[in-house]
Enzyme design. Structure first.
Site, PDB file in Angstrom:
ATOM      1  N   HIS A   1       0.850  -1.184   0.000  1.00 40.70           N
ATOM      2  CA  HIS A   1       0.000   0.000   0.000  1.00 40.70           C
ATOM      3  C   HIS A   1       0.886   1.234   0.000  1.00 40.70           C
ATOM      4  CE1 HIS A   1      -3.993  -1.673   0.068  1.00 40.70           C
ATOM      5  NE2 HIS A   1      -3.672  -2.482   1.070  1.00 40.70           N
TER       6      HIS A   1
ATOM      7  N   ASP B   1      -0.243   7.194  -3.464  1.00 44.72           N
ATOM      8  CA  ASP B   1      -1.389   6.796  -4.282  1.00 44.72           C
ATOM      9  C   ASP B   1      -1.803   7.859  -5.285  1.00 44.72           C
ATOM     10  OD1 ASP B   1      -1.602   4.341  -3.103  1.00 44.72           O
ATOM     11  OD2 ASP B   1      -3.363   4.810  -1.892  1.00 44.72           O
TER      12      ASP B   1
END
Length: 385
Positions: free
Chosen positions: A135, A165
Site C-alpha cells: 500500500h 497513491d
C-alpha cells in the site's frame, strides 16, 4: 452517444476503467472531471474494500457504473467490444491479472491498435516486488519519500496517502495516458503506460534528490529548509490550541513576519547560531493570541502565514468560497474539478452510484447490442437505483 452531457477539454475522449482501489478510481474521476466519457466497469456487488456508502464515494463521480462478471468469457468479451471504440483503458490490478482474464494489452490491441492501455500498480509491472502486496506507505518507503518526512529525532510521519497513491500514482497515470493519447492520435499507434507508484513518487522527489546530490540536503529528517529544520518554516500553536503555518523563506517575507508579530529584537533570519532562540521566540509569541487573532493580524500580509484548517473549516474559508474550490452537489460537499480552463470549463455530471446502477443504459450508449441478454444470463448485473 453518452448518457450524460459532458464538457471540458477531454470531451469526446472515451475511457474504460476496470475498477481497482484508490489511485485508479481517482485517475478515472480526474479524466471524467475534465470531460472524458468514462465507463466504469465494476465487479457485481461492488468492491469489497468500498470505503463507505457508494453514493457518497466522491472518487466514483462523473461516470456510469457497469457491473460485469469478467471471470466469465462473455463478460470479458463485452469489455473487448467496448475497447473497439475506446481511446484509453485504465486498470489497477496486479500484473498478469488482466492477461489471465483475456483483457491484457495484446488482447485489447488486437481489437483496437490505437488504444492507450494504462496500468496502475504500486511496484510496477516488473521488478522483484511486482507480485507483492503493498500500500501507499510501503511504496513511498522504498522511494525515499517517507524517510524524509518528519521532525528531527522523531519517526517518519505518514502524509496520508497523498504522496504515493494520488500524487505518485494517479497523477502520473493521467499524465501518461494523455501523453500516449497524443502519440496515438498522431501515429495511430497505441501503447502500454506502466504507472508505478514507486516510480512516480521517486520522480516527485526530484528537487530533494538534486539538493541531496549537491550537498544541500541532509538525510537526517527535520534538519533542512523545508522539513521544519528552520524556525521560519514550521507550524506554531496558538493560545486556543489551534495552529498557524509559517513559511517566509525570502528575507522580505521574513521581515513582514517579524513586523506582524511585533518583534523588535528578534534574531536575524540566517543567524544560524541563534535559531533555537528564534524558534523559542516564535513559539512563545504565537502562543500569546488565538488563531483568529493571528489571522486578522496577517490578513493581506506577505508574511506567508496561514491558519491550519480542518476539512470542515476549509470548506468555508473565504478564499475557497470565492473561488468555488469546494462545491455542493448531489448532497455532498466535494472538491470542484481542477485545474480550470478558460475555453473548455469542466463541470460535474454523474453522481457517485452503486456498482451496476447504469449497466443497461451505459452499455447501450457504448454500442453493446445484446445488453438485455447479458443481464438475463447474469453476465451483466443491473443494480437497483
Amino acid at each position: 452517444m453518452t448518457i450524460s452531457e459532458k464538457s471540458g477539454p477531454l470531451h469526446g475522449v472515451r475511457v474504460i476503467e476496470l475498477v481497482g482501489i484508490g489511485p485508479g478510481p481517482f485517475a478515472a474521476m480526474l479524466l471524467a472531471d475534465l470531460g472524458a466519457d468514462v465507463i466504469r466497469v465494476d465487479r457485481p456487488g461492488g468492491n469489497a474494500l468500498q470505503l463507505g456508502p457508494a453514493d457518497k464515494d466522491i472518487l466514483g463521480r462523473g461516470r456510469p457504473s457497469v457491473a460485469l462478471n469478467l471471470k466469465d468469457p462473455r463478460g470479458a468479451a463485452t469489455v473487448l467490444d467496448l475497447v473497439e471504440s475506446a481511446d484509453i483503458l485504465i486498470e489497477g490490478l496486479r500484473p498478469g491479472v488482466t492477461e489471465r482474464l483475456g483483457l491484457g494489452p495484446e488482447d485489447c490491441h488486437a481489437r483496437n491498435p490505437r488504444l492507450v492501455y494504462g496500468r496502475m500498480t504500486g511496484w510496477g509491472q516488473d521488478g522483484p516486488l511486482a507480485q507483492s502486496a503493498g500500500h501507499d506507505i510501503n511504496y513511498i518507503s522504498i522511494a525515499g519519500a517517507l524517510g524524509a518526512i518528519g521532525r528531527a529525532g522523531g519517526p517518519p510521519q505518514v502524509p496520508l496517502n497523498l504522496v504515493g497513491d494520488f500524487a505518485g500514482g494517479s497523477m502520473y497515470l493521467v499524465t501518461g495516458v494523455l501523453a500516449a493519447l497524443t502519440h496515438a492520435r498522431a501515429t495511430g499507434e497505441g501503447q502500454v503506460v506502466d504507472a508505478a507508484i514507486t516510480d512516480g513518487t521517486a520522480h516527485l522527489m526530484s528537487m530533494i534528490v538534486a539538493l541531496q546530490q549537491s550537498g544541500s540536503w541532509s538525510e537526517q529528517r527535520g534538519t533542512n529548509m523545508l522539513d521544519t529544520g528552520t524556525p521560519f518554516y514550521d507550524v506554531f500553536e496558538t493560545s486556543d490550541g489551534q495552529w498557524m503555518s509559517v513559511g517566509p523563506l525570502e528575507p522580505q517575507f521574513f521581515a513582514a513576519l517579524i513586523e506582524g508579530l511585533g518583534l523588535t529584537d528578534a534574531p536575524g533570519q540566517f543567524e544560524f547560531a541563534r535559531w533555537d532562540e528564534l524558534r523559542a521566540l516564535l513559539t512563545t509569541t504565537f502562543a500569546g493570541r488565538t488563531r483568529a487573532e493571528w489571522e486578522q493580524v496577517f490578513e493581506g500580509s506577505d508574511a506567508c502565514v496561514a491558519p491550519v484548517l480542518s476539512l470542515t473549516e476549509a470548506y468555508a474559508h473565504p478564499h475557497n468560497v470565492a473561488r468555488g474550490t469546494f462545491v455542493e452537489r448531489d448532497g455532498l460537499t466535494q472538491p470542484a474539478p481542477a485545474p480550470r480552463f478558460s475555453a473548455t470549463p469542466a463541470t460535474l455530471t454523474t453522481p457517485p452510484q452503486r456498482a451496476g446502477a447504469s449497466t443497461a443504459e451505459a452499455l447501450t450508449a457504448w454500442g453493446i447490442a445484446d445488453v438485455d441478454q447479458l443481464i438475463a444470463d447474469g453476465i451483466a448485473v443491473q443494480a437497483d437505483h
